[in-house]
Write an enzyme that holds these catalytic residues in place. Structure first.
Site, mmCIF file in Angstrom:
data_model
loop_
_atom_site.group_PDB
_atom_site.id
_atom_site.type_symbol
_atom_site.label_atom_id
_atom_site.label_comp_id
_atom_site.label_asym_id
_atom_site.label_seq_id
_atom_site.Cartn_x
_atom_site.Cartn_y
_atom_site.Cartn_z
ATOM 1 C CB CYS A 72 45.165 43.026 35.372
ATOM 2 S SG CYS A 72 46.201 42.327 36.685
ATOM 3 C CG HIS A 109 43.485 38.912 36.285
ATOM 4 N ND1 HIS A 109 43.906 39.949 35.481
ATOM 5 C CD2 HIS A 109 42.155 38.736 35.995
ATOM 6 C CE1 HIS A 109 42.903 40.369 34.735
ATOM 7 N NE2 HIS A 109 41.835 39.651 35.029
ATOM 8 C CG ASP A 124 39.263 41.192 33.369
ATOM 9 O OD1 ASP A 124 40.008 42.186 33.470
ATOM 10 O OD2 ASP A 124 39.675 40.025 33.499
#
Length: 278
Positions: A72, A109, A124
């Site tokens: 991420c 994250h 995302d």
């Protein structure tokens, strides 16, 4: 990396996007979808002990120039740089991943908060267990992913906002709970700085309790499904068709990385992962 330094043409080629997307919520969705279809989620460099650099130049060199994937902090650095270069108003946020959590989880994250006119959206490209479409930051907002999973945003009290998912890929390893909406991650919208991202990335890539130090995780979004390789377990879902297999041969593992996920590793690198016994 400044907007002028970001090579949009190279990025568009990497994500197979033939035209510049519009700077609105539709263009945001087009760009995020193209990114996830083209660039795999993977933590293999963590297992290889290489460390994870999340400055713009290093991320671009790895995910675009070298054709690799990332996790991420890499994906969403690249995506945020692309958004800014296109003229979007965007900034990073940090989140707590609640999947399988037994206590309040750390901030491991990151993703983007995008302001479009009077609206705020979350986008995302780096949540490795599923695909979340861009969503307006509205209590109760819902969105359906191409694989049929349903997402919802709720105000989460002391934890700010909560993203929930209802679908049979609701866990990061593809083992669906089948019990309706499940918490994915919570977040607040306060400002996140480079030092915050560096700290969270360092914990995620080095803390002994981080799953990324012990488990090989590779995944990619398919046009109407999802494919993942968690250690030696391979799963692929396209529409209603699902395939599952255990990989016991390092040669097959290496081939699967290349053919399905576009990741090229040498036989020596695959051996060093320690995922498949040689």
């Amino acid at each position: 990396m400044s907007d002028a330094a970001f090579d949009l043409d190279a990025y568009f080629a990497r994500v197979h996007l033939p035209a510049r997307p519009s700077v609105d919520h539709l263009g945001l969705g087009v760009l995020q979808r193209a990114h996830r279809l083209a660039i795999p989620f993977e933590n293999l460099d963590v297992l290889l002990g290489r460390g994870i650099a999340i400055d713009s130049a290093s991320v671009f060199a790895k995910l675009v120039t070298a054709g690799r994937g990332g996790y991420c902090f890499e994906h969403n650095r690249l995506f945020l740089d692309a958004l800014l270069a296109l003229g979007f108003d965007a900034r990073p946020l940090l989140a707590r991943v609640w999947i399988a959590a037994t206590d309040v989880p750390p901030l491991t994250h990151t993703f983007s908060l995008v302001t479009i006119g009077e609206e705020q959206w979350i986008a995302d490209t780096g949540f490795g267990g599923s695909y979340t479409p861009p969503m307006p930051l509205i209590d109760g907002a819902q969105a359906t992913a191409p694989d049929g999973a349903l997402f919802r945003l709720d105000r989460a009290g002391e934890h700010g906002w909560m993203l929930l998912r209802d679908g049979d890929l609701a866990t990061t390893d593809g083992r669906g709970s089948g019990t309706g909406f499940q918490p994915q991650y919570s977040f607040e919208t306060r400002s996140v700085f480079a030092a915050d991202l560096a700290l969270s990335n360092h914990w995620t890539s080095t803390a002994p309790v981080s799953r990324f130090l012990h488990t090989g995780v590779v995944s990619i979004v398919l046009p109407n499904g999802f494919a993942s390789l968690t250690d030696t377990t391979y799963k692929r879902r396209a529409g209603s068709d699902e395939t599952r297999a255990e990989i016991t041969d390092p040669r097959v593992y290496r081939l699967r990385l290349s053919m399905m996920f576009g990741i090229t590793l040498s036989a020596e690198e695959v051996a060093a992962l320690g995922v498949v016994a040689g």
